[in-house]
Design an enzyme around this catalytic site. Structure first.
Site, PDB file in Angstrom:
ATOM      1  N   GLU A   1      -8.176 -18.753  84.244  1.00  0.00           N
ATOM      2  CA  GLU A   1      -7.893 -17.582  83.141  1.00  0.00           C
ATOM      3  C   GLU A   1      -8.710 -16.569  83.407  1.00  0.00           C
ATOM      4  O   GLU A   1      -9.847 -16.402  83.865  1.00  0.00           O
ATOM      5  CB  GLU A   1      -8.649 -18.445  81.919  1.00  0.00           C
ATOM      6  CG  GLU A   1      -8.030 -19.881  81.597  1.00  0.00           C
ATOM      7  CD  GLU A   1      -8.744 -20.642  80.411  1.00  0.00           C
ATOM      8  OE1 GLU A   1      -9.357 -19.895  79.704  1.00  0.00           O
ATOM      9  OE2 GLU A   1      -8.478 -21.683  80.594  1.00  0.00           O
TER      10      GLU A   1
ATOM     11  N   CYS B   1     -13.604 -19.473  77.660  1.00  0.00           N
ATOM     12  CA  CYS B   1     -13.126 -19.939  78.751  1.00  0.00           C
ATOM     13  C   CYS B   1     -13.008 -21.502  78.713  1.00  0.00           C
ATOM     14  O   CYS B   1     -13.598 -22.393  78.457  1.00  0.00           O
ATOM     15  CB  CYS B   1     -14.296 -19.648  79.819  1.00  0.00           C
ATOM     16  SG  CYS B   1     -15.969 -20.075  79.310  1.00  0.00           S
TER      17      CYS B   1
ATOM     18  N   ASN C   1     -18.177 -22.251  70.404  1.00  0.00           N
ATOM     19  CA  ASN C   1     -16.681 -22.270  70.151  1.00  0.00           C
ATOM     20  C   ASN C   1     -16.606 -23.782  70.370  1.00  0.00           C
ATOM     21  O   ASN C   1     -17.032 -24.413  71.064  1.00  0.00           O
ATOM     22  CB  ASN C   1     -15.952 -21.494  71.189  1.00  0.00           C
ATOM     23  CG  ASN C   1     -15.671 -20.190  71.230  1.00  0.00           C
ATOM     24  OD1 ASN C   1     -15.288 -19.785  70.393  1.00  0.00           O
ATOM     25  ND2 ASN C   1     -16.520 -19.286  72.112  1.00  0.00           N
TER      26      ASN C   1
ATOM     27  N   GLY D   1     -16.339 -21.209  85.833  1.00  0.00           N
ATOM     28  CA  GLY D   1     -16.987 -21.528  87.161  1.00  0.00           C
ATOM     29  C   GLY D   1     -18.282 -20.945  87.241  1.00  0.00           C
ATOM     30  O   GLY D   1     -18.792 -20.269  86.144  1.00  0.00           O
ATOM     31  N   GLU D   2     -19.177 -21.066  88.286  1.00  0.00           N
ATOM     32  CA  GLU D   2     -20.483 -20.489  88.342  1.00  0.00           C
ATOM     33  C   GLU D   2     -20.651 -19.563  89.548  1.00  0.00           C
ATOM     34  O   GLU D   2     -20.363 -20.174  90.611  1.00  0.00           O
ATOM     35  CB  GLU D   2     -21.499 -21.822  88.477  1.00  0.00           C
ATOM     36  CG  GLU D   2     -22.871 -21.441  89.051  1.00  0.00           C
ATOM     37  CD  GLU D   2     -23.601 -20.354  88.047  1.00  0.00           C
ATOM     38  OE1 GLU D   2     -23.465 -20.565  86.765  1.00  0.00           O
ATOM     39  OE2 GLU D   2     -24.199 -19.569  88.465  1.00  0.00           O
TER      40      GLU D   2
ATOM     41  N   SER E   1     -22.805 -13.604  85.132  1.00  0.00           N
ATOM     42  CA  SER E   1     -23.388 -14.650  84.106  1.00  0.00           C
ATOM     43  C   SER E   1     -23.548 -15.962  84.869  1.00  0.00           C
ATOM     44  O   SER E   1     -22.903 -16.553  85.590  1.00  0.00           O
ATOM     45  CB  SER E   1     -22.357 -14.795  83.042  1.00  0.00           C
ATOM     46  OG  SER E   1     -23.029 -15.720  82.079  1.00  0.00           O
TER      47      SER E   1
ATOM     48  N   CYS F   1     -22.207 -28.698  81.928  1.00  0.00           N
ATOM     49  CA  CYS F   1     -22.852 -28.147  80.510  1.00  0.00           C
ATOM     50  C   CYS F   1     -22.075 -29.067  79.559  1.00  0.00           C
ATOM     51  O   CYS F   1     -20.847 -28.890  79.618  1.00  0.00           O
ATOM     52  CB  CYS F   1     -22.833 -26.678  80.530  1.00  0.00           C
ATOM     53  SG  CYS F   1     -23.964 -25.649  81.537  1.00  0.00           S
TER      54      CYS F   1
ATOM     55  N   CYS G   1     -19.241 -27.040  77.231  1.00  0.00           N
ATOM     56  CA  CYS G   1     -18.181 -26.253  77.974  1.00  0.00           C
ATOM     57  C   CYS G   1     -17.164 -26.863  78.349  1.00  0.00           C
ATOM     58  O   CYS G   1     -16.899 -28.068  79.033  1.00  0.00           O
ATOM     59  CB  CYS G   1     -18.935 -25.568  79.287  1.00  0.00           C
ATOM     60  SG  CYS G   1     -17.878 -24.414  80.094  1.00  0.00           S
TER      61      CYS G   1
ATOM     62  N   CYS H   1     -15.425 -26.125  87.526  1.00  0.00           N
ATOM     63  CA  CYS H   1     -16.940 -26.030  87.710  1.00  0.00           C
ATOM     64  C   CYS H   1     -17.649 -27.203  87.729  1.00  0.00           C
ATOM     65  O   CYS H   1     -17.377 -28.322  87.173  1.00  0.00           O
ATOM     66  CB  CYS H   1     -17.521 -25.321  86.351  1.00  0.00           C
ATOM     67  SG  CYS H   1     -19.295 -24.683  86.066  1.00  0.00           S
TER      68      CYS H   1
ATOM     69  N   CYS I   1     -12.844 -10.538  81.686  1.00  0.00           N
ATOM     70  CA  CYS I   1     -13.673 -11.488  82.007  1.00  0.00           C
ATOM     71  C   CYS I   1     -12.840 -12.333  83.146  1.00  0.00           C
ATOM     72  O   CYS I   1     -11.903 -12.880  82.765  1.00  0.00           O
ATOM     73  CB  CYS I   1     -14.155 -12.329  80.666  1.00  0.00           C
ATOM     74  SG  CYS I   1     -14.792 -13.900  80.985  1.00  0.00           S
TER      75      CYS I   1
ATOM     76  N   SER J   1     -27.339 -17.807  80.982  1.00  0.00           N
ATOM     77  CA  SER J   1     -26.949 -18.790  80.083  1.00  0.00           C
ATOM     78  C   SER J   1     -28.193 -19.701  79.808  1.00  0.00           C
ATOM     79  O   SER J   1     -28.507 -20.596  80.403  1.00  0.00           O
ATOM     80  CB  SER J   1     -25.716 -19.375  80.471  1.00  0.00           C
ATOM     81  OG  SER J   1     -24.817 -18.588  80.594  1.00  0.00           O
ATOM     82  N   LEU J   2     -28.814 -19.409  78.754  1.00  0.00           N
ATOM     83  CA  LEU J   2     -30.156 -20.170  78.363  1.00  0.00           C
ATOM     84  C   LEU J   2     -29.823 -21.337  77.487  1.00  0.00           C
ATOM     85  O   LEU J   2     -30.079 -22.338  77.725  1.00  0.00           O
ATOM     86  CB  LEU J   2     -31.155 -18.926  77.750  1.00  0.00           C
ATOM     87  CG  LEU J   2     -32.407 -19.762  77.688  1.00  0.00           C
ATOM     88  CD1 LEU J   2     -33.264 -20.129  79.065  1.00  0.00           C
ATOM     89  CD2 LEU J   2     -33.516 -18.791  76.955  1.00  0.00           C
ATOM     90  N   HIS J   3     -29.539 -20.947  76.310  1.00  0.00           N
ATOM     91  CA  HIS J   3     -29.162 -21.994  75.379  1.00  0.00           C
ATOM     92  C   HIS J   3     -30.234 -22.688  74.949  1.00  0.00           C
ATOM     93  O   HIS J   3     -29.994 -23.322  73.629  1.00  0.00           O
ATOM     94  CB  HIS J   3     -27.960 -22.758  75.698  1.00  0.00           C
ATOM     95  CG  HIS J   3     -26.701 -22.033  76.560  1.00  0.00           C
ATOM     96  ND1 HIS J   3     -26.176 -21.016  75.736  1.00  0.00           N
ATOM     97  CD2 HIS J   3     -25.934 -22.103  77.353  1.00  0.00           C
ATOM     98  CE1 HIS J   3     -25.238 -20.439  76.425  1.00  0.00           C
ATOM     99  NE2 HIS J   3     -25.065 -21.355  77.379  1.00  0.00           N
TER     100      HIS J   3
HETATM  101  N1  SAH Z   1     -21.137 -20.498  84.892  1.00  0.00           N
HETATM  102  C1  SAH Z   1     -21.794 -19.266  84.230  1.00  0.00           C
HETATM  103  C2  SAH Z   1     -20.463 -18.398  83.692  1.00  0.00           C
HETATM  104  C3  SAH Z   1     -19.621 -19.187  83.067  1.00  0.00           C
HETATM  105  S1  SAH Z   1     -19.608 -19.548  81.216  1.00  0.00           S
HETATM  106  C4  SAH Z   1     -22.544 -19.393  83.108  1.00  0.00           C
HETATM  107  O1  SAH Z   1     -23.091 -20.538  83.000  1.00  0.00           O
HETATM  108  O2  SAH Z   1     -23.210 -18.491  82.625  1.00  0.00           O
HETATM  109  C5  SAH Z   1     -19.648 -18.188  80.437  1.00  0.00           C
HETATM  110  C6  SAH Z   1     -20.597 -18.288  78.978  1.00  0.00           C
HETATM  111  O3  SAH Z   1     -19.759 -19.074  78.050  1.00  0.00           O
HETATM  112  C7  SAH Z   1     -21.953 -18.990  79.279  1.00  0.00           C
HETATM  113  O4  SAH Z   1     -22.927 -18.181  78.774  1.00  0.00           O
HETATM  114  C8  SAH Z   1     -21.423 -20.480  78.690  1.00  0.00           C
HETATM  115  O5  SAH Z   1     -22.796 -21.151  78.897  1.00  0.00           O
HETATM  116  C9  SAH Z   1     -20.939 -20.144  77.383  1.00  0.00           C
HETATM  117  N2  SAH Z   1     -20.016 -21.088  76.963  1.00  0.00           N
HETATM  118  C10 SAH Z   1     -19.494 -22.232  77.480  1.00  0.00           C
HETATM  119  N3  SAH Z   1     -19.023 -23.149  76.696  1.00  0.00           N
HETATM  120  C11 SAH Z   1     -19.309 -22.625  75.566  1.00  0.00           C
HETATM  121  C12 SAH Z   1     -18.712 -22.927  74.164  1.00  0.00           C
HETATM  122  N4  SAH Z   1     -18.170 -23.829  73.972  1.00  0.00           N
HETATM  123  N5  SAH Z   1     -19.129 -21.954  73.180  1.00  0.00           N
HETATM  124  C13 SAH Z   1     -19.687 -20.596  73.399  1.00  0.00           C
HETATM  125  N6  SAH Z   1     -20.118 -20.565  74.740  1.00  0.00           N
HETATM  126  C14 SAH Z   1     -19.798 -21.186  75.850  1.00  0.00           C
END
Ligand code: SAH
Length: 345
Positions: free
Chosen positions: A90, A329, A288, A157-158, A189, A114, A117, A110, A103, A212-214
């Site tokens: 995508e 994504c 999302n 992907g990462e 990212s 997570c 995701c 991946c 993007c 991507s801390l979260h």
């Molecule tokens: N692997 C990399 C880049 C891809 S993910 C990373 O982890 O940063 C892009 C961003 O979308 C990351 O911050 C990821 O944590 C976030 N993301 C993934 N799923 C999501 C969701 N369901 N809602 C909001 N953000 C999400």
């Protein structure tokens, strides 16, 4: 077949010279590839003999559109591209006041796992080549007819798990004879691969690092992100500090707000304490919803943001674009896979 789109101007120059062509043909070839031609025939200022060699030995296959969705709300376009081996990835094109931002994906699937995701559900299939990374920018620009000024490596992907190809892509996309997109217009990212962050810091590039801390603590972060189970948040923040010291670039922290999981005042306080005194920016993203996941979007985003700002931490809430077209994504690819089951490993 030689993957010409993954090659630098210098490598293409050598490739042309090896085939008895003058050196300047390498740059011409690079320019044609950057414009999104998909056959040697279109390279009208190259001699017939060279075009024949490109046809015979070179792989310049384009990305083809498997699906395309255009948001009625804001014009965001989401592409599901088919790669030459049949896999799909995508790419999302978003319009901002400062220009068009794309993007892009870095891998097919991946491996990071997570919990929130969609991209990681089927695991990693393979890395993308530098040429496939570049092709996403080229063919999106060509199809949409909109000049791209910014790139975010935030799709499927990462990127730091595909370090060498991503690094090569940065060289290609930055080249003046190609798309000429400046490093300051590129964001990468990562879920927090420490070795990758350190390698990138050593390069001293001016791109923006998004982490991507979260979650600010090991208990919450390790539950959401397997990558954290190794070294933990302390090691991640230490790597971010090293990155800032080396590059002088402010780090952006992504924080997807998940109902009851990472959105309490306790989490905001812990996050503020971690970031106090650092040059950072927090991007709060309403989660999302992913069909396969029980996690829900938070309803405390504004309060969380206020709590951070009170502590002097800059925090913004990400504007949602393309919410009517599965623009986050991994979701479109999952949908297409479910419907066709045609993906090959
Ligand atoms: N692997 C990399 C880049 C891809 S993910 C990373 O982890 O940063 C892009 C961003 O979308 C990351 O911050 C990821 O944590 C976030 N993301 C993934 N799923 C999501 C969701 N369901 N809602 C909001 N953000 C999400």
């Amino acid at each position: 077949m030689t993957d010409l789109r993954s090659m630098t101007v210098e490598e293409l120059t050598a490739w042309c010279k090896d085939r008895g062509q003058p050196a300047f043909r390498g740059k011409q070839l690079f320019q044609w590839l950057s414009r999104g031609v998909s056959s040697a025939e279109e390279m009208t200022d190259l001699p017939k003999a060279l075009r024949a060699v490109i046809d015979e030995e070179g792989d310049i296959s384009p990305l083809t559109i498997e699906r395309k969705q255009v948001s009625k709300l804001d014009g965001t376009i989401k592409y599901l591209w088919k790669l030459s081996d049949g896999n799909c990835i995508e790419t999302v094109l978003m319009g901002y006041h400062h220009g068009n931002s794309v993007c892009i994906s870095s891998q097919v699937g991946c491996a990071m796992g997570c919990a929130f995701c969609a991209s990681t559900i089927g695991g990693k299939v393979r890395d993308l080549t530098a040429g496939e990374l570049l092709a996403q920018v080229i063919f999106t620009q060509k199809d949409a007819g909109r000049p791209i000024s910014n790139i975010v490596l935030m799709g499927i992907g990462e990127p730091l798990d595909n370090y060498d190809n991503v690094r090569r892509f940065l060289t290609l996309v930055n080249h003046p004879a190609g798309l000429n997109i400046g490093m300051r217009h590129i964001s990468l990212s990562t879920c927090g691969l420490i070795r990758g962050i350190d390698r990138l810091a050593e390069e001293g590039l001016q791109l923006t690092l998004s982490v991507s801390l979260h979650a600010p603590d090991d208990e919450t972060r390790s539950a959401l992100m397997p990558v954290n189970r190794g070294k933990g948040v302390a090691a991640l923040f230490a790597a971010c500090r090293r990155y800032f010291e080396k590059t002088g670039r402010r780090i952006s922290y992504e924080y997807a707000m998940i109902d009851g999981v990472n959105d309490t005042p306790r989490h905001a306080e812990a996050l503020a304490r971690q970031l106090e005194g650092t040059v950072a920016h927090v991007n709060l993203i309403p989660l999302n919803h992913v069909a396969e996941s029980p996690l829900k979007p938070s309803t405390h985003v504004a309060a969380f943001q206020r709590q951070l700002e009170k502590r002097g931490i800059t925090a913004t809430v990400r504007r949602r674009l393309g919410s009517d077209i599965d623009a986050s994504c991994g979701q479109l690819r999952r949908k297409a896979m479910g419907e066709s089951r045609s993906e090959r490993r």
